[in-house]
Design a protein around this motif. Structure first.
Motif, PDB file in Angstrom:
ATOM      1  N   ILE A 132      -8.473 -97.650 -33.574  1.00 56.46           N
ATOM      2  CA  ILE A 132      -7.866 -97.915 -34.886  1.00 56.46           C
ATOM      3  C   ILE A 132      -8.738 -97.337 -35.995  1.00 56.46           C
ATOM      4  N   LEU A 133     -10.074 -97.491 -35.849  1.00 54.40           N
ATOM      5  CA  LEU A 133     -10.995 -96.950 -36.858  1.00 54.40           C
ATOM      6  C   LEU A 133     -10.897 -95.422 -36.924  1.00 54.40           C
ATOM      7  N   PHE A 134     -10.805 -94.793 -35.752  1.00 53.51           N
ATOM      8  CA  PHE A 134     -10.670 -93.329 -35.705  1.00 53.51           C
ATOM      9  C   PHE A 134      -9.369 -92.884 -36.371  1.00 53.51           C
ATOM     10  N   LEU A 135      -8.280 -93.608 -36.086  1.00 55.24           N
ATOM     11  CA  LEU A 135      -6.982 -93.268 -36.678  1.00 55.24           C
ATOM     12  C   LEU A 135      -7.020 -93.429 -38.196  1.00 55.24           C
ATOM     13  N   TYR A 136      -7.710 -94.471 -38.686  1.00 52.96           N
ATOM     14  CA  TYR A 136      -7.824 -94.696 -40.132  1.00 52.96           C
ATOM     15  C   TYR A 136      -8.592 -93.550 -40.784  1.00 52.96           C
ATOM     16  N   LEU A 137      -9.722 -93.185 -40.190  1.00 51.23           N
ATOM     17  CA  LEU A 137     -10.534 -92.117 -40.768  1.00 51.23           C
ATOM     18  C   LEU A 137      -9.778 -90.791 -40.766  1.00 51.23           C
ATOM     19  N   THR A 138      -9.021 -90.525 -39.702  1.00 51.63           N
ATOM     20  CA  THR A 138      -8.229 -89.300 -39.612  1.00 51.63           C
ATOM     21  C   THR A 138      -7.160 -89.270 -40.706  1.00 51.63           C
ATOM     22  N   ALA A 139      -6.458 -90.423 -40.892  1.00 54.16           N
ATOM     23  CA  ALA A 139      -5.413 -90.508 -41.920  1.00 54.16           C
ATOM     24  C   ALA A 139      -6.010 -90.360 -43.316  1.00 54.16           C
ATOM     25  N   SER A 140      -7.177 -90.981 -43.558  1.00 56.31           N
ATOM     26  CA  SER A 140      -7.829 -90.887 -44.872  1.00 56.31           C
ATOM     27  C   SER A 140      -8.247 -89.453 -45.161  1.00 56.31           C
ATOM     28  N   LEU A 141      -8.783 -88.748 -44.122  1.00 52.85           N
ATOM     29  CA  LEU A 141      -9.166 -87.350 -44.297  1.00 52.85           C
ATOM     30  C   LEU A 141      -7.936 -86.492 -44.590  1.00 52.85           C
ATOM     31  N   ALA A 142      -6.830 -86.799 -43.956  1.00 54.93           N
ATOM     32  CA  ALA A 142      -5.580 -86.055 -44.189  1.00 54.93           C
ATOM     33  C   ALA A 142      -5.095 -86.246 -45.619  1.00 54.93           C
ATOM     34  N   VAL A 143      -5.282 -87.466 -46.156  1.00 58.86           N
ATOM     35  CA  VAL A 143      -4.888 -87.728 -47.557  1.00 58.86           C
ATOM     36  C   VAL A 143      -5.683 -86.842 -48.500  1.00 58.86           C
ATOM     37  N   VAL A 144      -6.989 -86.746 -48.287  1.00 57.11           N
ATOM     38  CA  VAL A 144      -7.854 -85.925 -49.153  1.00 57.11           C
ATOM     39  C   VAL A 144      -7.475 -84.451 -49.048  1.00 57.11           C
ATOM     40  N   MET A 145      -7.209 -83.988 -47.820  1.00 57.82           N
ATOM     41  CA  MET A 145      -6.890 -82.575 -47.606  1.00 57.82           C
ATOM     42  C   MET A 145      -5.551 -82.208 -48.256  1.00 57.82           C
ATOM     43  N   THR A 146      -4.553 -83.022 -48.135  1.00 54.51           N
ATOM     44  CA  THR A 146      -3.241 -82.728 -48.740  1.00 54.51           C
ATOM     45  C   THR A 146      -3.304 -82.810 -50.258  1.00 54.51           C
ATOM     46  N   ALA A 147      -4.204 -83.652 -50.788  1.00 56.38           N
ATOM     47  CA  ALA A 147      -4.325 -83.780 -52.246  1.00 56.38           C
ATOM     48  C   ALA A 147      -4.882 -82.497 -52.865  1.00 56.38           C
ATOM     49  N   HIS A 148      -5.701 -81.779 -52.117  1.00 57.49           N
ATOM     50  CA  HIS A 148      -6.324 -80.567 -52.637  1.00 57.49           C
ATOM     51  C   HIS A 148      -5.603 -79.291 -52.194  1.00 57.49           C
ATOM     52  N   ARG A 149      -4.544 -79.428 -51.425  1.00 56.00           N
ATOM     53  CA  ARG A 149      -3.825 -78.239 -50.934  1.00 56.00           C
ATOM     54  C   ARG A 149      -2.736 -77.860 -51.941  1.00 56.00           C
ATOM     55  N   SER A 150      -2.783 -76.630 -52.428  1.00 55.35           N
ATOM     56  CA  SER A 150      -1.770 -76.171 -53.398  1.00 55.35           C
ATOM     57  C   SER A 150      -0.584 -75.512 -52.705  1.00 55.35           C
ATOM     58  N   ALA A 151      -0.865 -74.862 -51.583  1.00 55.13           N
ATOM     59  CA  ALA A 151       0.220 -74.171 -50.864  1.00 55.13           C
ATOM     60  C   ALA A 151       1.103 -75.186 -50.160  1.00 55.13           C
ATOM     61  N   PRO A 152       2.400 -74.917 -50.166  1.00 55.87           N
ATOM     62  CA  PRO A 152       3.307 -75.849 -49.478  1.00 55.87           C
ATOM     63  C   PRO A 152       3.139 -75.765 -47.953  1.00 55.87           C
ATOM     64  N   ILE A 153       3.611 -76.791 -47.283  1.00 55.16           N
ATOM     65  CA  ILE A 153       3.583 -76.844 -45.818  1.00 55.16           C
ATOM     66  C   ILE A 153       4.948 -76.397 -45.319  1.00 55.16           C
ATOM     67  N   VAL A 154       4.966 -75.369 -44.473  1.00 56.24           N
ATOM     68  CA  VAL A 154       6.218 -74.796 -43.980  1.00 56.24           C
ATOM     69  C   VAL A 154       6.584 -75.445 -42.654  1.00 56.24           C
ATOM     70  N   ILE A 155       7.770 -76.043 -42.594  1.00 56.25           N
ATOM     71  CA  ILE A 155       8.302 -76.627 -41.364  1.00 56.25           C
ATOM     72  C   ILE A 155       9.664 -75.988 -41.128  1.00 56.25           C
ATOM     73  N   GLY A 156       9.719 -75.035 -40.205  1.00 52.11           N
ATOM     74  CA  GLY A 156      10.954 -74.288 -39.952  1.00 52.11           C
ATOM     75  C   GLY A 156      11.277 -73.414 -41.153  1.00 52.11           C
ATOM     76  N   SER A 157      12.453 -73.611 -41.730  1.00 50.95           N
ATOM     77  CA  SER A 157      12.872 -72.845 -42.912  1.00 50.95           C
ATOM     78  C   SER A 157      12.612 -73.596 -44.204  1.00 50.95           C
ATOM     79  N   TYR A 158      11.941 -74.767 -44.051  1.00 50.02           N
ATOM     80  CA  TYR A 158      11.707 -75.604 -45.230  1.00 50.02           C
ATOM     81  C   TYR A 158      10.262 -75.490 -45.677  1.00 50.02           C
ATOM     82  N   GLU A 159      10.080 -75.472 -47.001  1.00 52.42           N
ATOM     83  CA  GLU A 159       8.753 -75.531 -47.599  1.00 52.42           C
ATOM     84  C   GLU A 159       8.607 -76.879 -48.303  1.00 52.42           C
ATOM     85  N   ILE A 160       7.648 -77.649 -47.834  1.00 54.57           N
ATOM     86  CA  ILE A 160       7.464 -78.998 -48.383  1.00 54.57           C
ATOM     87  C   ILE A 160       6.108 -79.043 -49.074  1.00 54.57           C
ATOM     88  N   PRO A 161       6.072 -79.525 -50.352  1.00 53.61           N
ATOM     89  CA  PRO A 161       4.782 -79.622 -51.044  1.00 53.61           C
ATOM     90  C   PRO A 161       3.809 -80.502 -50.241  1.00 53.61           C
TER      91      PRO A 161
END
Length: 695
Positions: free
Chosen positions: A20-49
């Protein structure tokens, strides 16, 4: 078993917490990374901020901390608060320095998460307190129910014992012996508890038997015995109604079944008889023999042990009988019996004597450690002539003086002599008595006038066939050296007197034996080993393992032959040769760094080895085995015996056969395969013409 489960659960909890601690740290790191990412995330034909995923990862992190609180109580609560609080500095930096107003939502989300964590923790705490209170109440109820059950069981047993004037706590003792057996069998506390109370109530059916039958002094008629045989069925009916304790009725119902199927009421055989009933059967028989009855006194423990040996496999489960034999062997102070008020005079607080030998104390054992006796002697008032106290030296299976011919014969009573404290003696069965009087130089003024109390200090010690006794009255010391007719009998001192009071008795015994030359010999040593000498010196073994042959190297194909003959005093099955397989640096039994791996008796008994070995004993009886009385008679007459050994590394097979009794023992050494030795020892037996064939 419980400890292993606890350790397993602890490990699982740690793994889950780390996950659970590992999952929390992974999710928290993902929050920081997405907050600083300007390029959208491409999923198939969709671009999601990228910022759209911040809520997902933030929610996942919050779910992790909530799980911590739910699953790990106080430690999880503390860790969750710390983790959520650790996110505030980053949020504040984003709002103040980077002007990232979207982080304001994170500020409120974390605040609400902390509030939720606190509320969940408080709710868990309330639930735990409620559960603990409920558990405490249940424990109190269980304790009360258990206490009520125990009191009811005891009251019921007291009612049973009150019907039988000769019971004297029979049910309680059977319960104690049954529990001892159960523990020797490796039962846990709960199993021992159940066996104890099942045994305690085994005779409850006697409530339904008429008092006149239970307390009849003579032999029961067939009709009366048939009525008495109904008590197991009555006991089963009574206890079967106790639905919460279904095991109780088993002991009452089946404790008179026999291992050979000849018991009652159901005629069950072998392991068809419930184990608890087989345990109670042995304990019940032991107590019956070691308690006083209307038709006889207590049977000496040695004879009781022999009876258990004889009945193993017929009346008793042989394995449980063997455990009872072990308990008897461990009971060196004979505590397992119907108790009298024990004190220094073995059953008497003091001794009041009228006519000479009208009252004699129970025996005080004399061995090779000095026994010291202190007492006060007071002549009765108005007695014109009073003799000093007297010691009766004797041997008896029950450690008591007897005069009745039948009892003398049954208990092997043997009287050596009488020793008066004034120095006079009455010789009965000794070879010689020598007395020596030593006056005290500076104490002649002390008067031993008639009617005055006298304090006596006595020392007594036995070495082989000699006894030394000194009696000090303050004015003089009288020393006695007594040459006994043999070395194998025991010696007991019975105190007595004539119209006197013996009081203030204290008895102590030294811990260490006296030196070999402590008693000056006044007669030749009695020997039964004057026969031919073989490869090893002849050995006379006067008591249990008091001597042994030298160690014989154990090799594959070793064969030992010898002549054995029980001593004249031998009377029991185990008065025969024994074999020991051992290791010691000086090749002696009991020597330097002694380790015993096997101990095998010619009567077919052995005890499992220590932590250093394992033993598997097989005893086969052929048609040539004529019973134990015939076997003992053959030992008395003497015979030639052969013992064969086969060794393959750390496995030794020992084999011998005598009078239809085949003994095969497999010994597995588990602490190495070094040099091993065999020695012959025993109890009250003479070994001559010992020959070694190394194969």
């Amino acid at each position: 078993m419980n400890e292993a489960k606890k350790m397993s659960d602890k490990t699982k909890n740690r793994v889950l917490f780390a996950g659970i601690l590992f999952l929390y740290l992974t999710a928290s790191l993902a929050v920081v990374m997405t907050a600083h990412r300007s390029a959208p995330i491409v999923i198939g034909s969709y671009e999601i901020p990228a910022t759209a995923f911040m809520g997902v990862f933030s929610s996942l992190a919050n779910v992790c901390v909530i799980f911590m609180v739910l699953f790990f109580k106080k430690p999880g609560f503390i860790m969750a608060i710390l983790l959520v609080a650790a996110g505030y500095p980053q949020i504040i930096v984003n709002i103040v320095r980077r002007q990232n107003l979207m982080s304001i939502s994170g500020l409120f989300t974390n605040a609400f998460t902390i509030i939720a964590i606190i509320l969940i923790h408080q709710r868990n705490k309330t639930i735990e307190e409620y559960q603990e209170a409920e558990l405490k109440q249940l424990r109190a109820q269980h304790k009360f129910s258990k206490h009520l059950f125990e009191q009811t069981a005891t009251a019921l047993v007291n009612a049973v014992d009150a019907k039988d004037e000769y019971s004297h706590g029979h049910s309680l003792r059977v319960a104690e012996y049954s529990e001892k057996i159960a523990r020797m069998m490796g039962k846990n506390d709960e199993e021992c508890y159940k066996i104890y109370y099942t045994a305690l109530l085994h005779d409850v059916g006697k409530i339904g038997i008429d008092d006149s039958i239970i307390n009849k002094k003579g032999k029961l008629t067939k009709e009366e015995f048939d009525i008495m045989k109904e008590h197991p069925i009555k006991g089963n009916r009574i206890l079967s109604s106790v639905s919460e304790y279904p095991y109780l009725s088993i002991g009452a119902h089946y404790h008179h079944e026999r291992y050979d199927g000849m018991g009652y009421p159901s005629g069950l055989k072998g392991e068809d008889i419930p184990e608890v009933a087989r345990i109670i059967t042995v304990a019940d028989a032991y107590d019956a023999m070691t308690s006083n009855r209307s038709y006889r006194d207590t049977i000496p423990q040695q004879l009781v042990r022999e009876e258990i040996v004889k009945c193993a496999g017929t009346q008793f489960d042989p394995e449980i009988a063997k455990i009872m034999q072990k308990l008897i062997d461990m009971d060196v102070e004979y505590q397992m019996k119907e108790k009298d008020s024990l004190d220094e005079l073995a059953g008497r607080n003091d001794l009041r004597c009228d006519e000479y030998r009208s009252t004699i104390s129970d025996g005080i054992h004399v061995n090779n450690c000095i026994t010291r006796i202190h007492l006060r002697y007071s002549p009765n008032e108005n007695v014109k002539v009073s003799r000093p106290p007297v010691m009766v030296l004797f041997d008896s299976l029950d450690e008591r003086v007897h005069v009745d011919e039948k009892t003398v014969r049954e208990l092997n009573y043997f009287e050596y002599c009488e020793i008066c404290f004034d120095g006079s003696t009455v010789n009965k069965e000794t070879r010689k008595i020598q007395a020596n009087v030593i006056d005290h130089e500076n104490d002649e003024q002390r008067l031993k006038a008639l009617g005055k109390d006298v304090i006596y200090d006595i020392e007594a010690v036995k070495q082989k066939d000699h006894v030394f006794i000194s009696i000090d009255d303050g004015a003089k010391t009288v020393e006695f050296t007594i040459a006994l007719p043999d070395s194998s009998r025991f010696v007991y001192i019975g105190l007595t007197g004539e119209y006197c009071h013996i009081s203030e008795v204290t008895i102590t015994r030294d811990d260490e034996p006296v030196p070999d030359d402590y008693i000056k010999r006044i007669a030749e040593e009695i020997s039964y080993i004057d026969g031919p000498v073989g490869d090893v010196a002849n050995v006379q073994i006067d008591g249990y393992r008091t001597d042994a042959t030298e160690g014989i190297p154990l090799s594959d194909g070793l064969s030992i032959t010898f002549h054995t003959k029980s001593l004249p005093t031998a009377r029991l099955i185990w008065h025969c040769p024994y074999f020991t397989i051992f290791r010691s640096r000086d090749k002696k039994v009991g020597g330097v760094d002694f380790h015993e791996y096997a101990f095998i008796r010619l009567d077919g008994e052995n005890w499992e080895g220590s932590d250093c070995s394992e033993n598997e004993l097989t005893v086969n009886r052929s048609d040539a085995f004529g019973g134990w009385e015939a076997w003992k008679k053959s030992n008395k007459e003497g015979f030639d015996c052969t013992v064969d050994f086969k060794r393959d590394g750390n496995v030794i097979i020992t084999r011998t056969e005598n009078f239809g009794l085949e003994i095969i023992n497999k010994t597995t050494i588990i602490d190495g395969t070094g040099d091993l030795y065999v020695a012959i020892t025993g109890d009250q037996t003479a070994l001559t013409d010992i020959r070694i064939n190394k194969g």
